[in-house]
Design a protein around this motif. Structure first.
Motif: not given
Length: 195
Positions: A106-112
């Motif tokens: 999953r994209p890191i921006v989503y994870a944040v």
């Protein structure tokens, strides 16, 4: 932290090492010691902010650790360009992390975002909303690609241009890249809202 404080901190973080470098050069220091003193000034600022705010910024700690490692490499080789490449190395690593997160998971921006808000709600949205998945993937890919291009361009320029030129130009190019990415993110978010 409000936006004005964030901008003020950024100006200190960017400006202090650059000003100290050029001051040292004006006083007759060679490039490597001048870069080292500029980096140590930035390191001292990280320590000061940590003491005053009673909190160590994780990103600042990473940047400081990278500085120490690259300073050691520069001192061992005698090549100041290694130390000058610190921001390019960090930008490249961040770019790889952003792009890589889209490829392997999953994209890191989503994870944040997920960690900052209700994780279950975000997981449900991720599972059921393809537009949300595309949105976060696009954000991560564009920001990651921008940082990778920034790192490559500055890396090449560090090899080609004089150190005294690149000590200021490298940081200016990095700030310009971050500003362009911020403008793009705002445009992209606004475009999504109006659709």
């Amino acid at each position: 932290m409000d936006k004005r404080q964030l901008i003020k901190d950024l100006l200190w973080d960017v400006g202090l090492p650059t000003v100290v470098f050029y001051l040292c050069r004006a006083l007759g220091l060679e490039a490597l010691p001048a870069l080292a003193v500029g980096g140590l000034a930035a390191l001292a600022r990280v320590g000061y902010v940590a003491v005053v705010r009673r909190r160590l910024n994780g990103l600042a700690a990473l940047v400081s650790a990278t500085f120490v490692l690259l300073l050691a490499a520069s001192l061992l080789t005698g090549d100041p360009r290694i130390l000058l490449a610190k921001e390019s190395i960090l930008a490249g690593a961040a770019g790889l992390l952003l792009v890589g997160s889209c490829v392997v998971g999953r994209p890191i921006v989503y994870a944040v975002i997920r960690r900052l808000d209700d994780a279950e709600r975000w997981e449900e949205r991720w599972r059921t909303e393809p537009a949300l998945r595309r949105h976060f993937t696009t954000l991560s890919l564009v920001m990651g690609t921008g940082l990778l291009l920034d790192a490559v361009v500055r890396g090449v320029l560090i090899c080609l241009l004089p150190i005294d030129t690149m000590a200021g130009l490298s940081m200016a190019l990095h700030v310009a890249t971050l500003a362009l990415l911020a403008v793009w993110v705002l445009w992209y978010r606004g475009r999504r809202v109006t659709r």
